[in-house]
Design an enzyme around this catalytic site. Structure first.
Site, PDB file in Angstrom:
ATOM      1  N   GLU B  46      91.775  28.393  67.814  1.00 50.77           N
ATOM      2  CA  GLU B  46      90.970  27.221  67.486  1.00 50.77           C
ATOM      3  C   GLU B  46      91.819  25.981  67.791  1.00 50.77           C
ATOM      4  O   GLU B  46      92.909  25.817  67.240  1.00 50.77           O
ATOM      5  CB  GLU B  46      90.637  27.300  65.989  1.00 50.77           C
ATOM      6  CG  GLU B  46      89.576  26.358  65.517  1.00 50.77           C
ATOM      7  CD  GLU B  46      89.381  26.512  63.999  1.00 50.77           C
ATOM      8  OE1 GLU B  46      89.453  27.659  63.490  1.00 50.77           O
ATOM      9  OE2 GLU B  46      89.202  25.479  63.337  1.00 50.77           O
ATOM     10  N   ASP B  57      90.409  17.789  55.938  1.00 52.66           N
ATOM     11  CA  ASP B  57      91.769  18.271  56.144  1.00 52.66           C
ATOM     12  C   ASP B  57      92.787  17.689  55.180  1.00 52.66           C
ATOM     13  O   ASP B  57      92.740  16.518  54.830  1.00 52.66           O
ATOM     14  CB  ASP B  57      92.203  17.982  57.578  1.00 52.66           C
ATOM     15  CG  ASP B  57      91.477  18.872  58.568  1.00 52.66           C
ATOM     16  OD1 ASP B  57      91.482  20.095  58.352  1.00 52.66           O
ATOM     17  OD2 ASP B  57      90.863  18.342  59.516  1.00 52.66           O
TER      18      ASP B  57
END
Lengths: 400, 262
Positions: B46, B57
């Site tokens: 990824e 995140d």
């Protein structure tokens, strides 16, 4: 029929025209959906409305006065009325929304409140309602803003809130909002996020606008009393995310004869590379879960804004405002740091009112627009300037 | 059939998916990382498109993204890197980013372009399901491009079924109520959630991500799903003094076998 079709309001998916929606990671979906399901019915709930109204009256001190500023009117050869949100408890319009949202948080049985703040006004208003309701309060604030709005940081601490510095990006409002959203992802069950402006995923922009709409609701009857007509010719408000403007415009959105004037922060000048004038510098994109106008690069990286005013130092605007601007329902102007400082000094000495630096931007446009002598202009005084004294004193010392 | 679907036909357990941020630690690290991950037989890779405001995140991925942007990484440059790497590696590649990046490129143009350069799937955590379904689903089917939607502990059954229907390739199961890289280890509450999802017998592969950082958590995730996704721990591992090639093979070995080869 025509009128109905043109009506400005949010649709079921949370869009104003092409702006709005909820672009959020799955981890927030449940929380946002929970709020979406209750916020409309909550608003129609009699017991809630009663509690909200009572608190606004007895705790906040509403209605806020509508004051005919005679010396200011004389100077600009028109009729200027000041909507005195600066006289609210905690010193700005922000408390209207935090009262509403804390009642919602209680209804949702949340034990922990988080918020973002720029100038600290929303942080103080959130810390205040948390103290009032006995709930834990954590306020995210950019480390740059912690420094430039120190008095509000102290107030939040005294009120029992924890102020957590946002250290990423430009260390201002955008970054504080990112941190608050991340906190919410980490604490979805017990925490309510009180967003302070008409930004974020649906239903926040609409919910915050509704809680702030008390401003224009009062303006209507106050103007009727004072001028015989509930509609002014123009309403002026400063705009960062746009919550005070949304509140001041709300009940006039569909009154086409009322000019809606939003004033952005030009920072060091719109073309200086240090600005927060989103309507000029922004393009369509997604920020903080909402499709709106924002300052960004060609590849969609969000640009760090700049303004002397921590409350206007934001690279986006609420989707309602993006829609009003895009459809030309609202006009936008921009005032630089310097123009705002000058305007703050001017209004202080003309009317004995020290405005917040944010509000000072709204005053600055009186120099840029000429109104007719018979016009009735309402300027929303979103907050008071106690927190900005250090900046003002510095300006006075270098200019007098 | 795209490489993701082919992979799951061949292998449906212990899938290791490694995430890295493009342009970190150096602008031109992308090629080396892809090559080493392929050499180490990592099943899926990824590639994160660095973003200024990555809401889902934690600090590790945020910092790597900021560094990557400061290094000059851009989507256009990344596409060139992927195009070159694709000539030598056959590992399924997935791009991860935020919806605004795709919107600015032009959604349809973006989807067509990534297919053209050999990307197999996409993860956009802030793209609403109903918008995908209405506006892009048919194009993804036409292009045979994968799309993985996230499920979290709060996702209700009805929505899980919708995500199962719309995901192409695999479903991305977020291990806890969390942003990336802040939790370590897997607790009893998470196991209950893993069991609950596992018992649904979803018709598409499920990979568990967020908070998977070592052999133990990888093994646990694999017990309840088809495999796991590791991001922050990998980024920490390659941000070290030793040569990146070495860090990568050591890390993968530690994850898979809990040993470093002598």
């Amino acid at each position: 029929m025509n009128k109905l079709r043109d009506k400005i309001s949010v649709d079921e998916q949370g869009y104003y025209g092409e702006f709005g929606g909820a672009y959020i990671p799955e981890m927030l979906y449940g929380n946002v959906e929970e709020i979406r399901k209750v916020y409309v019915s909550f608003w129609q709930d009699k017991a809630f409305k009663q509690e909200f109204d009572d608190l606004l009256k007895d705790f906040v001190g509403r209605p806020s006065p509508l004051y005919h500023a005679k010396r200011l009117s004389e100077k600009f050869k028109t009729n200027i009325y000041l909507k005195r949100e600066d006289l609210n408890h905690t010193g700005s319009h922000k408390i209207n929304n935090t009262i509403g949202q804390i009642l919602l948080a209680k209804k949702l049985n949340k034990k922990r409140i988080i918020a973002e703040t720029g100038a600290g006004q929303h942080g103080v208003a959130t810390a205040t309602v948390c103290a009032l309701m006995g709930l834990e309060c954590i306020v995210y604030m950019g480390s740059v803003d912690i420094e430039r709005q120190a008095p509000n940081v102290s107030r939040m601490k005294m009120l029992g809130a924890e102020v957590r510095p946002a250290l990423s990006g430009s260390k201002t409002l955008k970054d504080a909002t990112n941190e608050a959203i991340r906190d919410w992802i980490n604490n979805p069950l017990d925490t309510h996020y009180i967003i302070g402006s008409v930004v974020g995923p649906h239903p926040y922009p609409d919910m915050v606008a509704k809680f702030q709409s008390v401003i224009s609701e009062e303006m209507k009857w106050q103007l009727k009393e004072k001028t015989g007509n509930e509609n002014p010719d123009a309403i002026i408000a400063c705009i960062g995310g746009g919550s005070n403007a949304a509140g001041a415009f709300y009940h006039y959105l569909n009154e086409k004869d009322v000019r809606l004037i939003a004033v952005e922060a030009a920072g060091h000048g719109i073309d200086s590379g240090e600005s927060a004038a989103t309507s000029v510098l922004g393009t369509k994109g997604v920020i903080h879960g909402s499709r709106t106008l924002l300052m960004q690069t060609e590849e969609g990286q969000i640009i760090e804004p700049y303004s002397i005013s921590a409350g206007l130092d934001y690279p986006g605007i609420g989707p309602l405002h993006a829609h009003l601007i895009e459809t030309k329902r609202a006009e936008t102007y921009a005032a630089t740091d310097k123009e705002a400082l000058q305007a703050a000094l001017e209004i202080t000495r003309l009317e004995g009112i020290i405005p917040a630096l944010e509000t000072a931007h709204a005053f600055a446009v009186l120099h840029k627009i000429s109104f007719n002598k018979a016009d009735v202009v309402v300027l929303n005084v979103s907050g008071r300037g106690d927190k900005d004294l250090a900046n003002y004193i510095k300006f006075i010392e270098t200019n007098e | 059939m795209n490489r993701i679907d082919k992979l799951f036909i061949k292998k449906n357990k212990d899938i290791l998916n490694i995430y890295f941020t493009a342009g970190f630690p150096n602008l031109e690290s992308t090629g080396v990382i892809l090559e080493k991950l392929s050499d180490a037989s990592v099943d899926l890779v990824e590639i994160g498109m660095p973003y200024s405001d990555p809401l889902a995140d934690g600090p590790t991925i945020q910092n790597s993204g900021q560094k990557a942007l400061a290094n000059g990484m851009s989507i256009k440059h990344l596409f060139k890197q992927i195009e070159v790497a694709r000539k030598t590696i056959d590992t399924p590649l997935i791009l991860m980013g935020y919806f605004n990046q795709v919107m600015q490129y032009g959604e349809e143009k973006f989807f067509r372009k990534i297919k053209e350069i050999g990307v197999d799937g996409l993860i956009l955590p802030d793209m609403p399901l109903h918008i995908y379904e209405r506006a892009y689903r048919s194009l993804f089917e036409e292009l045979d491009l994968g799309i993985s939607f996230l499920i979290s502990p709060q996702t209700d059954f009805e929505r899980i079924k919708k995500i199962e229907e719309l995901s192409r390739g695999f479903i991305y199961m977020v291990s806890s109520a969390s942003i990336t890289g802040v939790k370590n280890g897997i607790d009893a509450k998470q196991i209950k959630y893993f069991e609950r999802i596992n018992s649904l017998h979803l018709t598409k592969p499920v990979l568990i991500g967020f908070g998977i950082s070592d052999n133990k958590s990888f093994r646990t995730a694999c017990e309840y799903s088809n495999g796991a996704i590791i991001g922050s721990a990998f980024i920490k591992a390659i941000n070290s003094e030793e040569p990146i090639e070495q860090s990568i093979s050591n890390f993968i070995n530690k994850i898979r076998f809990d040993t470093i080869p002598v």
